[in-house]
Design a protein around this motif. Structure first.
Motif, short mmCIF file in Angstrom:
data_model
loop_
_atom_site.label_atom_id
_atom_site.label_comp_id
_atom_site.label_asym_id
_atom_site.label_seq_id
_atom_site.Cartn_x
_atom_site.Cartn_y
_atom_site.Cartn_z
N ILE A 139 0.84 -1.20 0.00
CA ILE A 139 0.00 0.00 0.00
C ILE A 139 0.88 1.25 0.00
O ILE A 139 0.61 2.21 -0.74
CB ILE A 139 -0.95 -0.02 1.21
N ARG A 140 1.93 1.25 0.82
CA ARG A 140 2.83 2.40 0.85
C ARG A 140 3.50 2.63 -0.50
O ARG A 140 3.68 3.76 -0.94
CB ARG A 140 3.88 2.22 1.95
N GLU A 141 3.88 1.53 -1.16
CA GLU A 141 4.51 1.68 -2.47
C GLU A 141 3.55 2.21 -3.52
O GLU A 141 3.95 2.91 -4.45
CB GLU A 141 5.07 0.32 -2.91
N ALA B 168 2.93 5.75 10.32
CA ALA B 168 3.28 5.64 11.74
C ALA B 168 2.28 6.40 12.60
O ALA B 168 1.90 5.93 13.68
CB ALA B 168 4.69 6.18 11.97
N LYS B 169 1.84 7.57 12.13
CA LYS B 169 0.85 8.35 12.87
C LYS B 169 -0.46 7.59 12.98
O LYS B 169 -1.09 7.56 14.05
CB LYS B 169 0.63 9.69 12.16
N PHE B 170 -0.89 6.96 11.89
CA PHE B 170 -2.14 6.19 11.90
C PHE B 170 -2.07 5.07 12.93
O PHE B 170 -2.98 4.91 13.75
CB PHE B 170 -2.39 5.63 10.51
N ALA B 171 -0.99 4.28 12.89
CA ALA B 171 -0.87 3.16 13.84
C ALA B 171 -0.79 3.67 15.28
O ALA B 171 -1.41 3.09 16.19
CB ALA B 171 0.37 2.34 13.51
N THR B 172 -0.07 4.77 15.50
CA THR B 172 0.07 5.31 16.86
C THR B 172 -1.27 5.78 17.41
O THR B 172 -1.62 5.50 18.56
CB THR B 172 1.08 6.47 16.87
N VAL B 173 -2.04 6.48 16.58
CA VAL B 173 -3.32 7.01 17.04
C VAL B 173 -4.30 5.88 17.32
O VAL B 173 -5.04 5.91 18.30
CB VAL B 173 -3.88 8.01 16.01
N LYS C 257 4.88 9.25 3.54
CA LYS C 257 4.17 7.99 3.72
C LYS C 257 4.56 7.31 5.03
O LYS C 257 3.70 6.78 5.74
CB LYS C 257 4.44 7.06 2.52
N ARG C 258 5.85 7.31 5.33
CA ARG C 258 6.29 6.70 6.59
C ARG C 258 5.71 7.43 7.80
O ARG C 258 5.27 6.80 8.76
CB ARG C 258 7.81 6.68 6.65
N MET D 139 -4.52 16.74 11.21
CA MET D 139 -3.46 17.58 11.77
C MET D 139 -2.09 17.20 11.19
O MET D 139 -1.26 18.06 10.89
CB MET D 139 -3.45 17.46 13.29
N ALA D 140 -1.86 15.89 11.01
CA ALA D 140 -0.56 15.45 10.48
C ALA D 140 -0.36 15.92 9.05
O ALA D 140 0.73 16.38 8.68
CB ALA D 140 -0.46 13.93 10.56
#
Length: 390
Positions: A192-194, A208-213, A203-204, A343-344
């Motif tokens: 998906i990132r690619e 990372a923000k999505f998983a953290t939230v 993208k990184r 916000m990100a």
């Protein structure tokens, strides 16, 4: 020798392919929509328990199927089965309360009358001025509201009974999806990132923000809800309030709303105790609610939710309310996730814009040779660089 393809045709094909991509993506989302709750929680659980899967994978010497299956068993034992037991007990206690209301043993209008009669005169005068002084009318409204709530509960219970097959299908979809997301989630996330046409650093950071939230919102809100519900249920049981488990679950659900949640349950009960003469019980419940139940929210939520998501409390509150209004119970995760991604993305946009401005300013200072002096009266801070003196 083949002639080169026209540029116009290439652009047309790119636009057509992009339109096709958007169309099939929306169609796929439409197909999944009936089970969006199962898919959503399958993804959330896979994110939460992926560290456990990685540990089991290391212990089991890279046996992915076995590690994913054992992780699924842990989720069933620690999360799903306790939730099913609590819901079953809750339904039983809710049915008992409903029967007591129907039989008149639990007389809500009588309790309202007792509260109204115990109010100070200045409060009743304020209620009269606000058009709320007619106790009979208030009782009728409350009775009608309770009747509508009872009908709604009965309808939902009938709907749940009729849709048992859909519940089982959704449950199977969630478990099935969790297994494959745990086993193949890393590769899927990489693909998906690619495929996403964004800068690699962006993208990184966004992934990372999505998983953290997701982790912070689910773990933080669930832990706060469990703590406040348990503490409130214990207090209600000690004070002799009927159906403490029902009120505990209600406080846990409402505690998903930051700052105001659990107080919507224990506050009215404490007020009833105070105005009906049970001053000691009311004072104890107020002190316990503020100093114990409220302290859990004030201490744990900022540490578990706000610290990791790096969002202000008011943003968490508004996004949670909006998410639950749009998506139901799932919204307590979806709302903060959307707010955090909003916000990100804007932070990244601001950084990119600042870097672009700095680069343009730097390039301008390098390419300009000897700028001609500009009189102070017409000096411009922004705009094109002055012509070079030759």
């Amino acid at each position: 020798m083949n002639a080169p393809r026209p540029l116009k045709s290439t652009r047309l094909e790119s636009k057509a392919f992009l339109l096709l991509l958007v169309g099939v993506t929306l169609a796929f989302g439409w197909v999944l929509w009936p089970f969006y709750g199962a898919v959503f929680w399958g993804v959330v659980m896979a994110i939460l328990f992926y560290p456990l899967y990685r540990r089991l994978l290391h212990v089991l010497k890279q046996r992915r199927n076995t590690a994913a299956l054992l992780t699924l068993v842990v989720i069933l034992v620690l999360v799903i089965l306790p939730t099913v037991l609590v819901v079953a007990t809750l339904v039983r206690e809710a049915n008992v309360v409903y029967q007591r209301i129907q039989s008149g043993e639990l007389n809500i209008p009588l309790y309202l009358a007792q509260v109204y009669e115990a109010l100070p005169r200045w409060v009743t005068e304020l209620l009269d001025r606000a058009g709320l002084g007619n106790l009979t009318e208030i009782q009728e409204r409350v009775t009608a509201s309770l009747r509508q709530i009872s009908q709604f509960v009965a309808t939902q219970a009938l709907s749940i009974g009729q849709n048992t097959l859909n519940l089982f299908v959704g449950f199977f979809v969630m478990l099935y999806l969790m297994f494959f997301l745990l086993r193949d989630g890393a590769g899927l996330a990489r693909r998906i990132r690619e495929a996403v046409p964004l800068n690699g650093d962006h993208k990184r950071e966004l992934s990372a923000k999505f998983a953290t939230v997701v982790k912070a919102t689910v773990k933080g809100n669930v832990l706060v809800a469990l703590a406040q519900g348990a503490l409130g249920g214990i207090a209600f049981a000690v004070l002799g309030i009927h159906a403490p488990l029902l009120w505990a679950v209600l406080m846990a659900l409402l505690s998903l709303l930051p700052a105001v949640g659990a107080g919507l349950v224990w506050g009215p009960v404490a007020l009833y105790f105070l105005v009906t003469g049970s001053v000691a019980k009311g004072a104890i419940l107020v002190a316990y609610g503020v100093l114990v139940i409220g302290l859990v929210d004030n201490l744990l939520r900022p540490v578990l939710v706000g610290k990791d998501t790096k969002m202000p409390d008011y943003v968490v509150l508004i996004s949670t309310l909006g998410g639950m209004a749009l998506f139901g119970l799932n919204g307590f995760v979806i709302g903060p996730v959307i707010a955090a991604m909003f916000m990100a993305v804007w932070d990244l946009f601001g950084v990119e814009r600042t870097q672009a401005v700095q680069w343009m300013d730097g390039g301008r200072s390098v390419t300009a040779e000897v700028p001609a002096p500009i009189p102070p009266a017409i000096k411009q801070e922004d705009g094109p660089a002055p012509p070079s003196a030759s």
